[in-house]
Design a protein around this motif. Structure first.
Motif, PDB file in Angstrom:
ATOM      1  N   ILE A  11       0.840  -1.202   0.000  1.00 54.15           N
ATOM      2  CA  ILE A  11       0.000   0.000   0.000  1.00 54.15           C
ATOM      3  C   ILE A  11       0.873   1.249   0.000  1.00 54.15           C
ATOM      4  O   ILE A  11       0.710   2.145  -0.815  1.00 54.15           O
ATOM      5  CB  ILE A  11      -0.952   0.021   1.223  1.00 54.15           C
ATOM      6  N   LYS A  12       1.823   1.292   0.944  1.00 49.77           N
ATOM      7  CA  LYS A  12       2.764   2.428   0.956  1.00 49.77           C
ATOM      8  C   LYS A  12       3.920   2.144   1.896  1.00 49.77           C
ATOM      9  O   LYS A  12       3.862   1.228   2.706  1.00 49.77           O
ATOM     10  CB  LYS A  12       2.043   3.713   1.373  1.00 49.77           C
ATOM     11  N   ARG A  20       6.715  -0.890   5.826  1.00 53.73           N
ATOM     12  CA  ARG A  20       5.751  -1.161   4.755  1.00 53.73           C
ATOM     13  C   ARG A  20       4.345  -1.386   5.294  1.00 53.73           C
ATOM     14  O   ARG A  20       4.149  -2.184   6.207  1.00 53.73           O
ATOM     15  CB  ARG A  20       6.160  -2.439   4.007  1.00 53.73           C
ATOM     16  N   LEU A  21       3.368  -0.735   4.671  1.00 54.25           N
ATOM     17  CA  LEU A  21       1.958  -1.032   4.926  1.00 54.25           C
ATOM     18  C   LEU A  21       1.492  -1.848   3.734  1.00 54.25           C
ATOM     19  O   LEU A  21       1.690  -1.437   2.580  1.00 54.25           O
ATOM     20  CB  LEU A  21       1.166   0.269   5.027  1.00 54.25           C
ATOM     21  N   GLY A  22       0.879  -3.007   4.000  1.00 50.00           N
ATOM     22  CA  GLY A  22       0.472  -3.857   2.889  1.00 50.00           C
ATOM     23  C   GLY A  22      -0.717  -4.727   3.223  1.00 50.00           C
ATOM     24  O   GLY A  22      -1.277  -4.661   4.317  1.00 50.00           O
ATOM     25  N   ILE A  23      -1.088  -5.542   2.253  1.00 48.65           N
ATOM     26  CA  ILE A  23      -2.148  -6.534   2.444  1.00 48.65           C
ATOM     27  C   ILE A  23      -1.649  -7.849   1.859  1.00 48.65           C
ATOM     28  O   ILE A  23      -1.132  -7.879   0.738  1.00 48.65           O
ATOM     29  CB  ILE A  23      -3.456  -6.131   1.728  1.00 48.65           C
ATOM     30  N   VAL A  24      -1.784  -8.928   2.648  1.00 48.15           N
ATOM     31  CA  VAL A  24      -1.486 -10.257   2.126  1.00 48.15           C
ATOM     32  C   VAL A  24      -2.814 -10.933   1.808  1.00 48.15           C
ATOM     33  O   VAL A  24      -3.698 -11.021   2.664  1.00 48.15           O
ATOM     34  CB  VAL A  24      -0.672 -11.097   3.132  1.00 48.15           C
ATOM     35  N   HIS A  25      -2.959 -11.369   0.562  1.00 48.85           N
ATOM     36  CA  HIS A  25      -4.181 -12.050   0.119  1.00 48.85           C
ATOM     37  C   HIS A  25      -3.940 -13.556   0.140  1.00 48.85           C
ATOM     38  O   HIS A  25      -2.913 -14.023  -0.371  1.00 48.85           O
ATOM     39  CB  HIS A  25      -4.547 -11.599  -1.295  1.00 48.85           C
ATOM     40  N   SER A  30      -7.917 -11.920   3.428  1.00 43.79           N
ATOM     41  CA  SER A  30      -6.748 -11.039   3.386  1.00 43.79           C
ATOM     42  C   SER A  30      -6.501 -10.452   4.763  1.00 43.79           C
ATOM     43  O   SER A  30      -7.419 -10.319   5.564  1.00 43.79           O
ATOM     44  CB  SER A  30      -7.020  -9.899   2.402  1.00 43.79           C
ATOM     45  N   PHE A  31      -5.242 -10.141   5.038  1.00 44.09           N
ATOM     46  CA  PHE A  31      -4.943  -9.450   6.292  1.00 44.09           C
ATOM     47  C   PHE A  31      -3.954  -8.330   6.030  1.00 44.09           C
ATOM     48  O   PHE A  31      -3.126  -8.418   5.124  1.00 44.09           O
ATOM     49  CB  PHE A  31      -4.430 -10.419   7.367  1.00 44.09           C
ATOM     50  N   GLU A  32      -4.107  -7.260   6.836  1.00 40.30           N
ATOM     51  CA  GLU A  32      -3.228  -6.101   6.680  1.00 40.30           C
ATOM     52  C   GLU A  32      -1.906  -6.346   7.385  1.00 40.30           C
ATOM     53  O   GLU A  32      -1.864  -6.995   8.434  1.00 40.30           O
ATOM     54  CB  GLU A  32      -3.898  -4.869   7.308  1.00 40.30           C
ATOM     55  N   THR A  33      -0.847  -5.804   6.823  1.00 36.47           N
ATOM     56  CA  THR A  33       0.484  -5.948   7.420  1.00 36.47           C
ATOM     57  C   THR A  33       1.108  -4.565   7.663  1.00 36.47           C
ATOM     58  O   THR A  33       0.731  -3.614   6.981  1.00 36.47           O
ATOM     59  CB  THR A  33       1.409  -6.766   6.498  1.00 36.47           C
ATOM     60  N   PRO A  34       2.027  -4.453   8.636  1.00 38.28           N
ATOM     61  CA  PRO A  34       2.593  -5.475   9.494  1.00 38.28           C
ATOM     62  C   PRO A  34       1.535  -6.139  10.377  1.00 38.28           C
ATOM     63  O   PRO A  34       0.672  -5.476  10.918  1.00 38.28           O
ATOM     64  CB  PRO A  34       3.613  -4.715  10.358  1.00 38.28           C
ATOM     65  N   GLN A 353      -1.310   2.358  11.377  1.00 37.10           N
ATOM     66  CA  GLN A 353      -1.807   3.732  11.273  1.00 37.10           C
ATOM     67  C   GLN A 353      -0.640   4.725  11.208  1.00 37.10           C
ATOM     68  O   GLN A 353      -0.672   5.681  10.429  1.00 37.10           O
ATOM     69  CB  GLN A 353      -2.737   4.043  12.458  1.00 37.10           C
ATOM     70  N   ALA A 354       0.388   4.458  12.006  1.00 38.00           N
ATOM     71  CA  ALA A 354       1.553   5.353  12.010  1.00 38.00           C
ATOM     72  C   ALA A 354       2.258   5.329  10.648  1.00 38.00           C
ATOM     73  O   ALA A 354       2.731   6.369  10.165  1.00 38.00           O
ATOM     74  CB  ALA A 354       2.514   4.961  13.133  1.00 38.00           C
ATOM     75  N   ILE A 355       2.323   4.149  10.017  1.00 41.31           N
ATOM     76  CA  ILE A 355       2.931   4.076   8.674  1.00 41.31           C
ATOM     77  C   ILE A 355       2.102   4.890   7.692  1.00 41.31           C
ATOM     78  O   ILE A 355       2.629   5.672   6.893  1.00 41.31           O
ATOM     79  CB  ILE A 355       3.040   2.602   8.193  1.00 41.31           C
ATOM     80  N   ARG A 356       0.758   4.702   7.798  1.00 40.65           N
ATOM     81  CA  ARG A 356      -0.152   5.442   6.923  1.00 40.65           C
ATOM     82  C   ARG A 356       0.113   6.938   7.020  1.00 40.65           C
ATOM     83  O   ARG A 356       0.043   7.670   6.038  1.00 40.65           O
ATOM     84  CB  ARG A 356      -1.593   5.142   7.360  1.00 40.65           C
TER      85      ARG A 356
END
Ligand code: PRF
Ligand code: ZN
Length: 376
Positions: A11-12, A20-25, A30-34, A353-356
């Motif tokens: 994501i960013k 890293r902010l991401g999503i694992v499918h 799916s779950f958000e990462t970290p 949220q902090a990464i966002r």
């Protein structure tokens, strides 16, 4: 089913830290990462119902090949319809491959090129685990993410031992890929080893990246080495891994290491810490660790953590929880486990949220100050 069962969506990245902010499918959502994965070694997160784990926000849990192979046996779980159905968990499951557990739990281990001979820690019988067997068991369990069969040498190990071990772990990883029978709906992750040796981390990462796994773990850390060594190894290793795939730091779960791992590009973590320390009444709180058994809490009628909104903190006092734990009541362990698991899911939400907001560095400072990590 898509052609690749595990897909990472970046994501960013945090402008302050590079986290890293991401999503694992996965095939089970799916779950958000970290992300932090609660551990359910025996096909249960100790004392907790799956609904409770979900409510805390966990999208993935970890379970163990070794334990489920010995008891009840992977054939039984396969016959039940797979691990998800057997334990009534419909979100993602990652299974560790068993090698690490053989080393930490069983007696009389002997490593050969073929695999590991050892004695069953339950009844003493002779057993043999190999890359092919670890794949057979994980294919029967039907986990969304399977781990390659690796060797995690103890710390410290000599360079010569570690080099031979890394090379064997790469050959075992090839054999795992070869033996994998469900590539359409189960993703297999490679595990980078190499201990504290940069050159060997590089060799291990290069070998495994060339095999094109859908994700990579960093193993062989948090095995007794000082934290600065772990952080240095992470800084060195994560840049060697492809940025479009998830990175998983195995066996790490203390709040400071979760934040410091995320800052070094880690997306997934697991650890028994929150449930293990819960069983002797230790809690992670926004003000630091609370050992609720301590006499000073006998008449403390406030919640474990004033900033927490978990079921335990909304309804029970330290004095009551202390009483339950001291009286060996299982409800006490449920209450402390609920809080600790909630605390780590909430910590990861705050990290994301902090990464966002590009302020994970600031969040780290504030958190460490409040938790007491900055105290000498
Ligand atoms: N390998 C595997 N599982 C693990 C580890 C590893 O190196 C670790 C190291 N912290 C925890 N669990 N397969
Ligand atoms: Zn709480």
């Amino acid at each position: 089913m898509s052609e690749q069962p595990i897909r990472y969506e970046l994501i960013k990245t945090c402008k302050q830290t590079g986290a890293r902010l991401g999503i694992v499918h996965t095939p089970h959502g799916s779950f958000e990462t970290p992300a932090f994965m609660p551990v359910g070694t025996q096909a249960t997160v100790k004392t907790m119902a799956p609904e409770e784990i979900k409510e805390m926000g966990a999208g993935i849990i970890l379970s163990n090949t070794y334990h489920l192979w010995l008891r009840p046996g992977h054939e039984i779980i396969k016959e039940a319809g797979g691990l998800h159905k057997f334990m009534n968990w419909d979100r993602a499951i990652l299974t560790d491959s068993g090698g690490f557990q053989v080393f930490s739990l069983s007696d009389m281990r002997k490593i050969t090129e073929e695999g590991v001979h050892f004695r069953n820690h339950l009844n003493g019988s002779k057993m043999f685990l190999s890359p092919e067997k670890a794949m057979e068991i994980q294919n029967a369990l039907g986990s969304d993410i399977m781990m390659a069969f690796d060797e995690c040498p103890p710390f410290p190990a000599t360079y010569e031992y570690m080099k031979a071990s890394v090379e064997r772990t790469s050959r075992w990883a090839e054999r795992c890929l070869e033996a994998h029978e469900r590539p359409q709906d189960q993703g297999l992750f490679g595990i980078v080893q190499g201990g504290e040796f940069e050159e060997l981390r590089k060799q291990s990462a290069r070998d495994l990246v060339s095999m094109d796994f859908p994700g990579y773990a960093i193993g062989g850390l948090s095995v007794g080495e000082p934290k600065p060594i772990m952080n240095r190894m992470l800084e060195y290793t994560t840049p060697l891994l492809p940025s479009h795939k998830p990175r998983y730091l195995m066996g790490v779960g203390s709040p400071d290491s979760l934040i410091d791992g995320a800052i070094r590009g880690i997306d997934m973590f697991d650890c028994v810490l929150p449930t293990r320390i819960a069983r002797n009444g230790t809690c992670m709180t926004s003000q630091g660790r609370v050992v609720v058994k301590n006499a000073k809490y006998a008449k403390d009628f406030t919640p474990l953590d004033p900033e927490c909104d978990c079921y335990t903190c909304k309804n029970y006092t330290k004095a009551y929880i202390r009483h339950l734990i001291k009286a060996d009541e299982t409800f006490g362990i449920r209450l402390t486990s609920t809080h600790n698991l909630h605390f780590l899911q909430n910590l990861m939400r705050q990290v994301r949220q902090a990464i966002r907001e590009d302020r994970l560095g600031d969040f780290r400072e504030e958190f460490f100050e409040q938790y007491g990590f900055n105290k000498p």
